[in-house]
Design a protein around this motif. Structure first.
Motif, PDB file in Angstrom:
ATOM      1  N   ARG A   1       0.832  -1.218   0.000  1.00 40.41           N
ATOM      2  CA  ARG A   1       0.000   0.000   0.000  1.00 40.41           C
ATOM      3  C   ARG A   1       0.862   1.262   0.000  1.00 40.41           C
ATOM      4  O   ARG A   1       0.534   2.245  -0.662  1.00 40.41           O
ATOM      5  CB  ARG A   1      -0.948  -0.012   1.191  1.00 40.41           C
ATOM      6  CG  ARG A   1      -2.077  -1.002   1.018  1.00 40.41           C
ATOM      7  CD  ARG A   1      -3.081  -0.912   2.173  1.00 40.41           C
ATOM      8  NE  ARG A   1      -3.892  -2.105   2.215  1.00 40.41           N
ATOM      9  CZ  ARG A   1      -3.872  -3.015   3.176  1.00 40.41           C
ATOM     10  NH1 ARG A   1      -3.072  -2.872   4.226  1.00 40.41           N
ATOM     11  NH2 ARG A   1      -4.638  -4.074   3.121  1.00 40.41           N
ATOM     12  N   LEU A   2       1.965   1.239   0.741  1.00 42.96           N
ATOM     13  CA  LEU A   2       2.877   2.391   0.739  1.00 42.96           C
ATOM     14  C   LEU A   2       3.459   2.612  -0.659  1.00 42.96           C
ATOM     15  O   LEU A   2       3.549   3.747  -1.129  1.00 42.96           O
ATOM     16  CB  LEU A   2       4.013   2.180   1.749  1.00 42.96           C
ATOM     17  CG  LEU A   2       3.672   2.363   3.212  1.00 42.96           C
ATOM     18  CD1 LEU A   2       4.824   1.874   4.093  1.00 42.96           C
ATOM     19  CD2 LEU A   2       3.349   3.813   3.521  1.00 42.96           C
ATOM     20  N   ILE A   3       3.861   1.534  -1.307  1.00 42.12           N
ATOM     21  CA  ILE A   3       4.410   1.630  -2.664  1.00 42.12           C
ATOM     22  C   ILE A   3       3.344   2.167  -3.620  1.00 42.12           C
ATOM     23  O   ILE A   3       3.614   3.063  -4.432  1.00 42.12           O
ATOM     24  CB  ILE A   3       4.957   0.267  -3.141  1.00 42.12           C
ATOM     25  CG1 ILE A   3       6.194  -0.129  -2.323  1.00 42.12           C
ATOM     26  CG2 ILE A   3       5.285   0.298  -4.641  1.00 42.12           C
ATOM     27  CD1 ILE A   3       6.672  -1.560  -2.537  1.00 42.12           C
ATOM     28  N   GLN A   4       2.115   1.643  -3.512  1.00 36.67           N
ATOM     29  CA  GLN A   4       1.036   2.119  -4.382  1.00 36.67           C
ATOM     30  C   GLN A   4       0.763   3.612  -4.153  1.00 36.67           C
ATOM     31  O   GLN A   4       0.574   4.358  -5.109  1.00 36.67           O
ATOM     32  CB  GLN A   4      -0.233   1.297  -4.155  1.00 36.67           C
ATOM     33  CG  GLN A   4      -0.144  -0.103  -4.716  1.00 36.67           C
ATOM     34  CD  GLN A   4      -1.340  -0.971  -4.363  1.00 36.67           C
ATOM     35  OE1 GLN A   4      -1.908  -0.864  -3.283  1.00 36.67           O
ATOM     36  NE2 GLN A   4      -1.703  -1.849  -5.281  1.00 36.67           N
ATOM     37  N   SER A   5       0.754   4.050  -2.903  1.00 36.48           N
ATOM     38  CA  SER A   5       0.529   5.470  -2.594  1.00 36.48           C
ATOM     39  C   SER A   5       1.652   6.331  -3.164  1.00 36.48           C
ATOM     40  O   SER A   5       1.408   7.384  -3.744  1.00 36.48           O
ATOM     41  CB  SER A   5       0.440   5.693  -1.081  1.00 36.48           C
ATOM     42  OG  SER A   5      -0.693   5.084  -0.563  1.00 36.48           O
ATOM     43  N   TRP A   6       2.889   5.870  -2.996  1.00 34.64           N
ATOM     44  CA  TRP A   6       4.035   6.602  -3.520  1.00 34.64           C
ATOM     45  C   TRP A   6       3.934   6.721  -5.044  1.00 34.64           C
ATOM     46  O   TRP A   6       4.194   7.768  -5.605  1.00 34.64           O
ATOM     47  CB  TRP A   6       5.332   5.891  -3.108  1.00 34.64           C
ATOM     48  CG  TRP A   6       6.571   6.557  -3.620  1.00 34.64           C
ATOM     49  CD1 TRP A   6       7.245   7.591  -3.045  1.00 34.64           C
ATOM     50  CD2 TRP A   6       7.272   6.246  -4.829  1.00 34.64           C
ATOM     51  NE1 TRP A   6       8.323   7.938  -3.822  1.00 34.64           N
ATOM     52  CE2 TRP A   6       8.366   7.127  -4.914  1.00 34.64           C
ATOM     53  CE3 TRP A   6       7.078   5.303  -5.829  1.00 34.64           C
ATOM     54  CZ2 TRP A   6       9.264   7.091  -5.973  1.00 34.64           C
ATOM     55  CZ3 TRP A   6       7.966   5.261  -6.887  1.00 34.64           C
ATOM     56  CH2 TRP A   6       9.046   6.153  -6.957  1.00 34.64           C
TER      57      TRP A   6
ATOM     58  N   GLU B   1       4.087   4.691 -12.805  1.00 32.47           N
ATOM     59  CA  GLU B   1       2.809   3.987 -12.929  1.00 32.47           C
ATOM     60  C   GLU B   1       2.467   3.296 -11.628  1.00 32.47           C
ATOM     61  O   GLU B   1       3.339   2.731 -10.969  1.00 32.47           O
ATOM     62  CB  GLU B   1       2.877   2.951 -14.049  1.00 32.47           C
ATOM     63  CG  GLU B   1       2.942   3.574 -15.428  1.00 32.47           C
ATOM     64  CD  GLU B   1       2.890   2.533 -16.523  1.00 32.47           C
ATOM     65  OE1 GLU B   1       2.221   1.484 -16.337  1.00 32.47           O
ATOM     66  OE2 GLU B   1       3.528   2.762 -17.558  1.00 32.47           O
ATOM     67  N   ARG B   2       1.178   3.327 -11.266  1.00 31.42           N
ATOM     68  CA  ARG B   2       0.727   2.675 -10.040  1.00 31.42           C
ATOM     69  C   ARG B   2       0.810   1.160 -10.200  1.00 31.42           C
ATOM     70  O   ARG B   2       0.472   0.612 -11.242  1.00 31.42           O
ATOM     71  CB  ARG B   2      -0.726   3.067  -9.728  1.00 31.42           C
ATOM     72  CG  ARG B   2      -1.197   2.515  -8.398  1.00 31.42           C
ATOM     73  CD  ARG B   2      -2.620   3.009  -8.100  1.00 31.42           C
ATOM     74  NE  ARG B   2      -3.070   2.564  -6.801  1.00 31.42           N
ATOM     75  CZ  ARG B   2      -3.598   1.374  -6.543  1.00 31.42           C
ATOM     76  NH1 ARG B   2      -3.736   0.485  -7.511  1.00 31.42           N
ATOM     77  NH2 ARG B   2      -3.996   1.049  -5.337  1.00 31.42           N
ATOM     78  N   ILE B   3       1.267   0.500  -9.171  1.00 30.06           N
ATOM     79  CA  ILE B   3       1.384  -0.954  -9.161  1.00 30.06           C
ATOM     80  C   ILE B   3       0.009  -1.525  -8.815  1.00 30.06           C
ATOM     81  O   ILE B   3      -0.565  -1.170  -7.783  1.00 30.06           O
ATOM     82  CB  ILE B   3       2.415  -1.392  -8.102  1.00 30.06           C
ATOM     83  CG1 ILE B   3       3.694  -0.638  -8.335  1.00 30.06           C
ATOM     84  CG2 ILE B   3       2.512  -2.895  -8.020  1.00 30.06           C
ATOM     85  CD1 ILE B   3       4.900  -1.307  -8.725  1.00 30.06           C
TER      86      ILE B   3
END
Length: 139
Positions: A69-74, A84-86
């Motif tokens: 979730r942190l990676i997606q938010s970043w 690009e969003r994961i």
């Protein structure tokens, strides 16, 4: 991307050095991208943690939802830089589901065709499912 963007180092898989798409934790407490650690463990026949060198006693990989979730938010926050969003990964098939499909396929010819079709679909979804099915003895 015109401007260089700094990727937080804990978003990178210690094996691939790329942003993790499906971060999972191994029994040693280290997080890896699922695809990278599965290749390490299953293809290379290695059973040690690449970072700690400790034996990985349990091959169960625990999803690291918080890090994902942190990676997606970043990614979302940095979309203007071309990041690009994961997408949220689909959970891999579990051994119990494979065993149930195999058991159900033995009950009738109609069920056999249905179960084989489902197994083929599961195998084509991702490399993790394919490795799980192969480990279970499904050709």
């Amino acid at each position: 991307m015109d401007e260089e963007i700094e990727i937080p180092p804990f978003f990178l898989c210690p094996i691939s050095l790329e942003i993790m798409k499906d971060p999972v934790i191994v029994s040693t407490g280290i997080t890896y991208d699922r695809d990278s650690i599965e290749k390490w463990l299953f293809s290379g026949k290695k059973n040690s943690c690449p970072v700690t060198k400790q034996d990985i006693t349990d091959a169960d990989l625990t999803p690291n939802h918080t890090l994902r979730r942190l990676i997606q938010s970043w990614c979302t926050l940095n979309a203007s830089y071309g990041v690009e969003r994961i997408p949220t990964p689909r959970p891999p098939i579990c051994k119990a589901e494979i065993e149930k499909l195999i058991k159900d396929s033995a009950s009738s010819h109609q069920n056999q065709a249905k179960c084989l079709k489902r197994l083929r679909q599961i195998m084509s979804e991702n490399a993790t499912n394919k490795r799980c099915l192969e480990a279970a003895g499904v050709p």
